[in-house]
Design a protein around this motif. Structure first.
Motif, PDB file in Angstrom:
ATOM      1  N   VAL A   1      15.230  -1.305 -24.046  1.00 29.07           N
ATOM      2  CA  VAL A   1      16.314  -2.260 -23.846  1.00 29.07           C
ATOM      3  C   VAL A   1      16.020  -3.036 -22.565  1.00 29.07           C
ATOM      4  O   VAL A   1      15.375  -2.521 -21.644  1.00 29.07           O
ATOM      5  CB  VAL A   1      17.689  -1.573 -23.747  1.00 29.07           C
ATOM      6  N   TYR A   2      16.474  -4.270 -22.517  1.00 23.39           N
ATOM      7  CA  TYR A   2      16.288  -5.066 -21.309  1.00 23.39           C
ATOM      8  C   TYR A   2      17.522  -5.926 -21.068  1.00 23.39           C
ATOM      9  O   TYR A   2      18.279  -6.242 -22.000  1.00 23.39           O
ATOM     10  CB  TYR A   2      15.022  -5.927 -21.400  1.00 23.39           C
ATOM     11  N   ALA A   3      17.716  -6.283 -19.810  1.00 24.49           N
ATOM     12  CA  ALA A   3      18.869  -7.102 -19.433  1.00 24.49           C
ATOM     13  C   ALA A   3      18.451  -8.045 -18.315  1.00 24.49           C
ATOM     14  O   ALA A   3      17.542  -7.743 -17.531  1.00 24.49           O
ATOM     15  CB  ALA A   3      20.039  -6.225 -18.985  1.00 24.49           C
ATOM     16  N   GLU A   4      19.132  -9.179 -18.242  1.00 25.53           N
ATOM     17  CA  GLU A   4      18.848 -10.162 -17.201  1.00 25.53           C
ATOM     18  C   GLU A   4      20.142 -10.856 -16.792  1.00 25.53           C
ATOM     19  O   GLU A   4      20.985 -11.166 -17.639  1.00 25.53           O
ATOM     20  CB  GLU A   4      17.849 -11.215 -17.682  1.00 25.53           C
ATOM     21  N   ALA A   5      20.304 -11.072 -15.502  1.00 28.20           N
ATOM     22  CA  ALA A   5      21.413 -11.864 -14.971  1.00 28.20           C
ATOM     23  C   ALA A   5      20.838 -12.885 -14.007  1.00 28.20           C
ATOM     24  O   ALA A   5      20.028 -12.538 -13.141  1.00 28.20           O
ATOM     25  CB  ALA A   5      22.427 -10.972 -14.259  1.00 28.20           C
ATOM     26  N   LYS A   6      21.271 -14.144 -14.158  1.00 28.70           N
ATOM     27  CA  LYS A   6      20.713 -15.218 -13.347  1.00 28.70           C
ATOM     28  C   LYS A   6      21.830 -16.122 -12.853  1.00 28.70           C
ATOM     29  O   LYS A   6      22.739 -16.475 -13.616  1.00 28.70           O
ATOM     30  CB  LYS A   6      19.702 -16.039 -14.166  1.00 28.70           C
ATOM     31  N   LEU A   7      21.769 -16.506 -11.575  1.00 30.35           N
ATOM     32  CA  LEU A   7      22.722 -17.423 -10.970  1.00 30.35           C
ATOM     33  C   LEU A   7      21.988 -18.675 -10.522  1.00 30.35           C
ATOM     34  O   LEU A   7      20.849 -18.609 -10.043  1.00 30.35           O
ATOM     35  CB  LEU A   7      23.418 -16.780  -9.778  1.00 30.35           C
ATOM     36  N   PHE A   8      22.658 -19.828 -10.662  1.00 33.35           N
ATOM     37  CA  PHE A   8      22.056 -21.116 -10.324  1.00 33.35           C
ATOM     38  C   PHE A   8      23.093 -21.986  -9.618  1.00 33.35           C
ATOM     39  O   PHE A   8      24.271 -21.975  -9.974  1.00 33.35           O
ATOM     40  CB  PHE A   8      21.577 -21.821 -11.601  1.00 33.35           C
ATOM     41  N   SER A   9      22.653 -22.746  -8.620  1.00 33.32           N
ATOM     42  CA  SER A   9      23.522 -23.732  -7.981  1.00 33.32           C
ATOM     43  C   SER A   9      22.655 -24.863  -7.467  1.00 33.32           C
ATOM     44  O   SER A   9      21.460 -24.670  -7.189  1.00 33.32           O
ATOM     45  CB  SER A   9      24.325 -23.115  -6.831  1.00 33.32           C
TER      46      SER A   9
ATOM     47  N   ALA B   1      25.991 -22.309 -12.259  1.00 34.38           N
ATOM     48  CA  ALA B   1      25.775 -21.781 -13.597  1.00 34.38           C
ATOM     49  C   ALA B   1      25.377 -20.317 -13.527  1.00 34.38           C
ATOM     50  O   ALA B   1      24.875 -19.833 -12.508  1.00 34.38           O
ATOM     51  CB  ALA B   1      24.691 -22.581 -14.317  1.00 34.38           C
ATOM     52  N   ASN B   2      25.611 -19.611 -14.628  1.00 38.14           N
ATOM     53  CA  ASN B   2      25.161 -18.227 -14.743  1.00 38.14           C
ATOM     54  C   ASN B   2      24.655 -17.972 -16.150  1.00 38.14           C
ATOM     55  O   ASN B   2      25.120 -18.582 -17.124  1.00 38.14           O
ATOM     56  CB  ASN B   2      26.274 -17.242 -14.362  1.00 38.14           C
ATOM     57  N   THR B   3      23.689 -17.072 -16.233  1.00 40.98           N
ATOM     58  CA  THR B   3      23.086 -16.705 -17.512  1.00 40.98           C
ATOM     59  C   THR B   3      23.016 -15.188 -17.600  1.00 40.98           C
ATOM     60  O   THR B   3      22.608 -14.517 -16.641  1.00 40.98           O
ATOM     61  CB  THR B   3      21.657 -17.270 -17.635  1.00 40.98           C
ATOM     62  N   TYR B   4      23.413 -14.651 -18.747  1.00 42.48           N
ATOM     63  CA  TYR B   4      23.318 -13.213 -18.988  1.00 42.48           C
ATOM     64  C   TYR B   4      22.611 -12.998 -20.321  1.00 42.48           C
ATOM     65  O   TYR B   4      22.926 -13.655 -21.318  1.00 42.48           O
ATOM     66  CB  TYR B   4      24.704 -12.570 -19.014  1.00 42.48           C
ATOM     67  N   LYS B   5      21.648 -12.076 -20.310  1.00 40.62           N
ATOM     68  CA  LYS B   5      20.862 -11.826 -21.507  1.00 40.62           C
ATOM     69  C   LYS B   5      20.700 -10.329 -21.715  1.00 40.62           C
ATOM     70  O   LYS B   5      20.521  -9.570 -20.756  1.00 40.62           O
ATOM     71  CB  LYS B   5      19.484 -12.496 -21.371  1.00 40.62           C
ATOM     72  N   LEU B   6      20.758  -9.901 -22.965  1.00 38.18           N
ATOM     73  CA  LEU B   6      20.607  -8.498 -23.324  1.00 38.18           C
ATOM     74  C   LEU B   6      19.743  -8.422 -24.573  1.00 38.18           C
ATOM     75  O   LEU B   6      19.931  -9.201 -25.519  1.00 38.18           O
ATOM     76  CB  LEU B   6      21.975  -7.863 -23.587  1.00 38.18           C
ATOM     77  N   GLY B   7      18.776  -7.489 -24.563  1.00 34.17           N
ATOM     78  CA  GLY B   7      17.889  -7.382 -25.706  1.00 34.17           C
ATOM     79  C   GLY B   7      17.494  -5.952 -26.022  1.00 34.17           C
ATOM     80  O   GLY B   7      17.594  -5.054 -25.175  1.00 34.17           O
TER      81      GLY B   7
ATOM     82  N   TRP C   1       4.766  -2.763 -36.895  1.00 31.86           N
ATOM     83  CA  TRP C   1       5.915  -3.658 -36.818  1.00 31.86           C
ATOM     84  C   TRP C   1       6.649  -3.522 -35.485  1.00 31.86           C
ATOM     85  O   TRP C   1       6.851  -2.415 -34.986  1.00 31.86           O
ATOM     86  CB  TRP C   1       6.900  -3.384 -37.948  1.00 31.86           C
ATOM     87  N   ILE C   2       7.051  -4.652 -34.928  1.00 30.49           N
ATOM     88  CA  ILE C   2       7.892  -4.700 -33.742  1.00 30.49           C
ATOM     89  C   ILE C   2       9.053  -5.643 -34.031  1.00 30.49           C
ATOM     90  O   ILE C   2       8.843  -6.771 -34.476  1.00 30.49           O
ATOM     91  CB  ILE C   2       7.123  -5.204 -32.505  1.00 30.49           C
ATOM     92  N   VAL C   3      10.272  -5.181 -33.782  1.00 28.93           N
ATOM     93  CA  VAL C   3      11.474  -5.988 -34.017  1.00 28.93           C
ATOM     94  C   VAL C   3      12.260  -6.110 -32.716  1.00 28.93           C
ATOM     95  O   VAL C   3      12.433  -5.114 -31.999  1.00 28.93           O
ATOM     96  CB  VAL C   3      12.359  -5.367 -35.119  1.00 28.93           C
ATOM     97  N   GLU C   4      12.695  -7.305 -32.413  1.00 28.00           N
ATOM     98  CA  GLU C   4      13.508  -7.551 -31.215  1.00 28.00           C
ATOM     99  C   GLU C   4      14.809  -8.227 -31.615  1.00 28.00           C
ATOM    100  O   GLU C   4      14.818  -9.168 -32.412  1.00 28.00           O
ATOM    101  CB  GLU C   4      12.760  -8.446 -30.226  1.00 28.00           C
ATOM    102  N   LEU C   5      15.916  -7.747 -31.034  1.00 28.78           N
ATOM    103  CA  LEU C   5      17.228  -8.371 -31.187  1.00 28.78           C
ATOM    104  C   LEU C   5      17.723  -8.759 -29.801  1.00 28.78           C
ATOM    105  O   LEU C   5      17.552  -7.988 -28.847  1.00 28.78           O
ATOM    106  CB  LEU C   5      18.217  -7.422 -31.858  1.00 28.78           C
ATOM    107  N   ARG C   6      18.355  -9.914 -29.667  1.00 30.12           N
ATOM    108  CA  ARG C   6      18.772 -10.380 -28.342  1.00 30.12           C
ATOM    109  C   ARG C   6      20.024 -11.249 -28.435  1.00 30.12           C
ATOM    110  O   ARG C   6      20.299 -11.865 -29.471  1.00 30.12           O
ATOM    111  CB  ARG C   6      17.631 -11.170 -27.676  1.00 30.12           C
ATOM    112  N   ALA C   7      20.729 -11.294 -27.309  1.00 30.85           N
ATOM    113  CA  ALA C   7      21.904 -12.163 -27.162  1.00 30.85           C
ATOM    114  C   ALA C   7      21.857 -12.763 -25.761  1.00 30.85           C
ATOM    115  O   ALA C   7      21.427 -12.113 -24.810  1.00 30.85           O
ATOM    116  CB  ALA C   7      23.193 -11.386 -27.375  1.00 30.85           C
ATOM    117  N   ARG C   8      22.320 -14.005 -25.644  1.00 23.12           N
ATOM    118  CA  ARG C   8      22.276 -14.716 -24.358  1.00 23.12           C
ATOM    119  C   ARG C   8      23.520 -15.584 -24.223  1.00 23.12           C
ATOM    120  O   ARG C   8      23.921 -16.258 -25.176  1.00 23.12           O
ATOM    121  CB  ARG C   8      21.020 -15.581 -24.276  1.00 23.12           C
ATOM    122  N   HIS C   9      24.108 -15.566 -23.039  1.00 18.51           N
ATOM    123  CA  HIS C   9      25.263 -16.430 -22.760  1.00 18.51           C
ATOM    124  C   HIS C   9      24.988 -17.235 -21.505  1.00 18.51           C
ATOM    125  O   HIS C   9      24.535 -16.703 -20.481  1.00 18.51           O
ATOM    126  CB  HIS C   9      26.544 -15.612 -22.560  1.00 18.51           C
TER     127      HIS C   9
END
Length: 379
Positions: free
Chosen positions: A240-248, A255-261, A270-278
């Motif tokens: 599992v991986y996660a990311e949080a990013k802040l921008f100005s 702005a802010n970005t959050y990602k989870l995968g 076979w390799i399968v990846e599922l992800r979501a980003r806001h």
């Protein structure tokens, strides 16, 4: 005129073991052929990309990339004042990586060309391993120059310069977990807006109750971004991986970005990846959907990317790997398919293509589908 970036699949857990043994390594010899497609918001963008990468001895790796965008249609803020269009952007890049013990240095030169836009940039990077290869420090610098034209106006020619500084720190916490911190500073100067975009202002004498005039942006911009990432390897061949990013920036955009995968292997192939980003941002100080009069302020914008908006994306990637004989020149090959669906919602950008009283038009929203299909051969 458009800037794009090629996004490639990252299989995080496969590199955790090698990071512990030797983080500073040259990229693998490989060739990639990709087709990418973006459809949404009245725009259709697609084209091929070719990447070639080869080691020279044990210390040097060279790479070359060819990337094409074929663009048709027009976004809503362009359609309000112009007709749909077609154009093509071609990008070429050359890179060299040099490895010396635990230090990896890289340089990359990129050019991008359209019928009304020319850009070139050079990128430098260096990474160094410390503390038994558990810690990696990276530094980067980029410098670029743009030449902006305007179709139908041969006298229009503007320039912009860009500088980018990057700092990153990666730390292996346990045998299963790695975290990273990164910081970025960007300085832009010159002509920073799009010559085809316009602001609208109230005009009671106009048929629609408003008229358009050209946007005017500041000629400088300072941006800062900070991100934290974490990757955790699970005991059943997944991660599992996660990311949080802040921008100005100096234009007032925050702005802010959050990602989870989640990444999972199935069998040996076979390799399968599922992800979501806001992503969410606040508008630029000089943005308005509707101004009260012509030239109300010295700087003004109505580009929807300068407004307050958010987007939510969900994506999936599937990779199938072919293993060749150890005696074969080609070591392995992969087929990769990435699909993302993105929903955009704008808080203060209105759809003027729909009939409604001035300033009361529906808020704009749309969705887009992004597809990347590519084949990689490792040798």
């Amino acid at each position: 005129m458009k800037a794009t970036a090629c996004l490639c699949l990252s299989v995080v857990f496969l590199v955790l073991g090698s990071l512990q043994a030797k983080a500073a390594v040259l990229p693998q010899d490989r060739s990639d052929a990709m087709y990418h497609s973006y459809k949404g918001g009245g725009m259709s963008i697609d084209g091929p990309s070719i990447l070639l990468r080869k080691k020279i001895g044990n210390s040097v790796s060279v790479s070359a990339n060819y990337y094409v965008d074929t663009i048709s249609g027009a976004s809503i803020d362009v359609l309000a004042t112009a007709s749909p269009y077609e154009e093509e952007r071609t990008e070429n890049s050359l890179g060299v990586d040099f490895l010396n013990d635990k230090t990896l240095m890289s340089v990359n030169y990129t050019t991008s060309s359209e019928n009304d836009f020319e850009a070139e940039s050079i990128h430098f990077g260096i990474s160094q391993d410390f503390f038994g290869d558990l810690t990696t420090l990276t530094l980067g610098f980029s410098k670029g120059k743009d030449e902006v034209g305007k179709t139908g106006d041969e006298t229009f020619l503007e320039e912009a310069e860009r500088q980018n500084y990057r700092l990153g720190l990666t730390q292996i916490i346990t045998k299963n977990m790695i975290v990273g911190l990164s910081f970025e500073n960007i300085a832009d100067q010159g002509y920073l807006n799009n010559p085809y975009r316009s602001v609208r202002y109230i005009d009671p004498t106009a048929a629609k109750g408003y008229q358009f005039e050209t946007e005017v942006y500041p000629n400088t911009r300072r941006s800062n971004a900070a991100a934290v990432t974490a990757n955790y390897y699970l005991p059943y061949r997944a991660s599992v991986y996660a990311e949080a990013k802040l921008f100005s920036d100096s234009w007032g955009i925050d702005a802010n970005t959050y990602k989870l995968g989640y990444i999972h292997t199935f069998g040996d192939d076979w390799i399968v990846e599922l992800r979501a980003r806001h992503y969410a941002q606040e508008k630029a100080d000089f943005y308005q959907d509707l101004f009260s009069r012509s030239a109300e302020f010295n700087v003004r914008a109505r580009d929807k990317e300068m407004s307050t908006f958010n987007n939510l994306s969900f994506g999936a990637s599937v990779t199938y790997e072919f293993q060749f004989s150890a005696a074969n020149f080609f070591k392995k090959s992969t087929i990769n398919l990435d699909i993302d669906h993105v929903n955009y919602d704008y808080d203060n950008f209105r759809n003027v293509l729909l009939d409604a009283p001035v300033g009361e038009e529906p808020l704009y929203q749309y969705s887009a589908n992004i597809t990347r299909l590519y084949v990689s051969i490792f040798y």
